[in-house]
Scaffold this motif. Sequence first.
Motif, short mmCIF file in Angstrom:
data_model
loop_
_atom_site.label_atom_id
_atom_site.label_comp_id
_atom_site.label_asym_id
_atom_site.label_seq_id
_atom_site.Cartn_x
_atom_site.Cartn_y
_atom_site.Cartn_z
N MET A 1 0.84 -1.18 0.00
CA MET A 1 0.00 0.00 0.00
C MET A 1 0.88 1.24 0.00
SD MET A 1 -1.36 0.52 3.89
CE MET A 1 -1.74 2.20 3.60
N TYR A 2 0.28 2.38 -0.25
CA TYR A 2 1.04 3.62 -0.25
C TYR A 2 0.12 4.79 0.07
CZ TYR A 2 -0.92 3.75 -4.96
OH TYR A 2 -1.78 3.71 -6.02
N ASP A 3 0.75 5.87 0.48
CA ASP A 3 0.06 7.12 0.81
C ASP A 3 1.02 8.24 0.41
OD1 ASP A 3 -1.42 9.19 1.85
OD2 ASP A 3 -1.35 8.48 3.92
N ILE A 4 0.68 8.96 -0.64
CA ILE A 4 1.56 9.99 -1.19
C ILE A 4 0.89 11.34 -1.05
CG2 ILE A 4 2.76 10.80 -3.26
CD1 ILE A 4 2.52 7.90 -4.31
N LEU A 5 1.66 12.35 -0.66
CA LEU A 5 1.15 13.72 -0.56
C LEU A 5 1.82 14.57 -1.62
CD1 LEU A 5 -0.54 15.84 0.97
CD2 LEU A 5 1.49 16.26 2.37
N PHE A 6 1.01 15.20 -2.46
CA PHE A 6 1.50 16.14 -3.47
C PHE A 6 1.17 17.54 -2.99
CE2 PHE A 6 0.62 12.25 -5.79
CZ PHE A 6 1.75 12.11 -6.56
N ILE A 18 -2.71 17.50 -2.10
CA ILE A 18 -3.61 16.41 -2.46
C ILE A 18 -2.90 15.10 -2.13
CG2 ILE A 18 -4.77 15.23 -4.38
CD1 ILE A 18 -4.96 18.35 -5.34
N SER A 19 -3.62 14.22 -1.45
CA SER A 19 -3.03 12.93 -1.13
C SER A 19 -3.68 11.84 -1.99
CB SER A 19 -3.18 12.60 0.36
OG SER A 19 -4.53 12.54 0.72
N VAL A 20 -2.86 10.85 -2.30
CA VAL A 20 -3.32 9.68 -3.07
C VAL A 20 -2.98 8.46 -2.23
CG1 VAL A 20 -3.13 8.38 -5.21
CG2 VAL A 20 -2.85 10.87 -5.24
N HIS A 21 -3.99 7.66 -1.96
CA HIS A 21 -3.84 6.44 -1.18
C HIS A 21 -4.14 5.25 -2.09
CE1 HIS A 21 -4.22 9.02 2.42
NE2 HIS A 21 -5.14 9.63 1.69
N GLY A 22 -3.30 4.24 -2.04
CA GLY A 22 -3.53 3.04 -2.84
C GLY A 22 -3.44 1.80 -1.98
N ASP A 23 -4.21 0.78 -2.36
CA ASP A 23 -4.29 -0.43 -1.54
C ASP A 23 -3.32 -1.54 -1.97
OD1 ASP A 23 -5.47 -1.23 -3.90
OD2 ASP A 23 -7.27 -2.07 -2.96
N MET A 24 -2.53 -1.28 -3.03
CA MET A 24 -1.59 -2.30 -3.49
C MET A 24 -0.24 -1.66 -3.77
SD MET A 24 -3.83 -4.84 -5.87
CE MET A 24 -2.69 -6.16 -5.63
N ASP A 25 0.73 -2.48 -4.09
CA ASP A 25 2.06 -2.01 -4.44
C ASP A 25 1.98 -1.05 -5.63
OD1 ASP A 25 4.99 -2.06 -4.78
OD2 ASP A 25 4.51 -3.24 -6.56
N PRO A 26 2.59 0.15 -5.54
CA PRO A 26 2.50 1.10 -6.64
C PRO A 26 3.30 0.68 -7.86
CG PRO A 26 3.92 1.98 -4.93
CD PRO A 26 3.31 0.71 -4.39
N GLY A 27 4.28 -0.21 -7.70
CA GLY A 27 5.11 -0.62 -8.82
C GLY A 27 4.40 -1.55 -9.80
N TYR A 28 3.47 -2.34 -9.33
CA TYR A 28 2.75 -3.23 -10.23
C TYR A 28 1.27 -3.31 -9.91
CZ TYR A 28 1.04 -7.10 -12.89
OH TYR A 28 0.29 -7.86 -13.74
N GLY A 29 0.92 -3.59 -8.67
CA GLY A 29 -0.49 -3.82 -8.32
C GLY A 29 -1.40 -2.67 -8.70
N SER A 30 -1.10 -1.48 -8.22
CA SER A 30 -1.94 -0.32 -8.56
C SER A 30 -1.78 0.09 -10.01
CB SER A 30 -1.61 0.87 -7.65
OG SER A 30 -2.22 0.72 -6.39
N THR A 31 -0.55 -0.02 -10.53
CA THR A 31 -0.32 0.39 -11.92
C THR A 31 -1.16 -0.42 -12.89
OG1 THR A 31 1.93 1.07 -11.38
CG2 THR A 31 1.45 0.68 -13.70
N SER A 32 -1.22 -1.73 -12.68
CA SER A 32 -2.00 -2.58 -13.59
C SER A 32 -3.48 -2.24 -13.51
CB SER A 32 -1.76 -4.06 -13.30
OG SER A 32 -2.15 -4.38 -11.97
N LYS A 33 -3.97 -1.93 -12.30
CA LYS A 33 -5.39 -1.56 -12.17
C LYS A 33 -5.65 -0.19 -12.81
CE LYS A 33 -5.77 -2.34 -7.68
NZ LYS A 33 -6.40 -2.51 -6.36
N MET A 34 -4.70 0.74 -12.69
CA MET A 34 -4.87 2.06 -13.32
C MET A 34 -4.93 1.93 -14.84
SD MET A 34 -2.52 4.71 -11.19
CE MET A 34 -1.57 3.83 -9.98
N ILE A 35 -4.06 1.11 -15.41
CA ILE A 35 -4.05 0.91 -16.86
C ILE A 35 -5.38 0.31 -17.31
CG2 ILE A 35 -3.01 -0.44 -18.73
CD1 ILE A 35 -0.33 -0.12 -17.17
N ALA A 36 -5.87 -0.69 -16.59
CA ALA A 36 -7.14 -1.31 -16.95
C ALA A 36 -8.29 -0.32 -16.85
CB ALA A 36 -7.40 -2.53 -16.05
N GLU A 37 -8.32 0.49 -15.81
CA GLU A 37 -9.41 1.46 -15.65
C GLU A 37 -9.32 2.56 -16.72
OE1 GLU A 37 -12.12 1.10 -13.99
OE2 GLU A 37 -11.40 -0.72 -13.04
#
Length: 79
Positions: A1-6, A18-37
């Motif tokens: 998971m991750y929590d990033i503040l911009f 603005i903060s972005v919170h993700g429930d999976m690894d940003p290197g693959y887990g979230s990236t693959s879901k972002m590409i699909a969406e």
Amino acid sequence: MYDILFAGTSDNGRFAKISVHGDMDPGYGSTSKMIAECAVCLAKNPDLAGGGIWTPSAAMGLDLIKRLEDNAGLRFVIE
């Protein structure tokens, strides 16, 4: 998971965080879901990016943010 503040300041001096919170690894887990969406968002709304070269946020904006929050385990918060 991750929590990033911009954080940033515009040319006219306005400040935003603005903060972005993700429930999976940003290197693959979230990236693959972002590409699909992104693909689903464009397939359902082809008029969002009408010609030229676009970044996902510029082309799909709030439509993509809603999909990412609803389906991909991401959360965007204006701090």
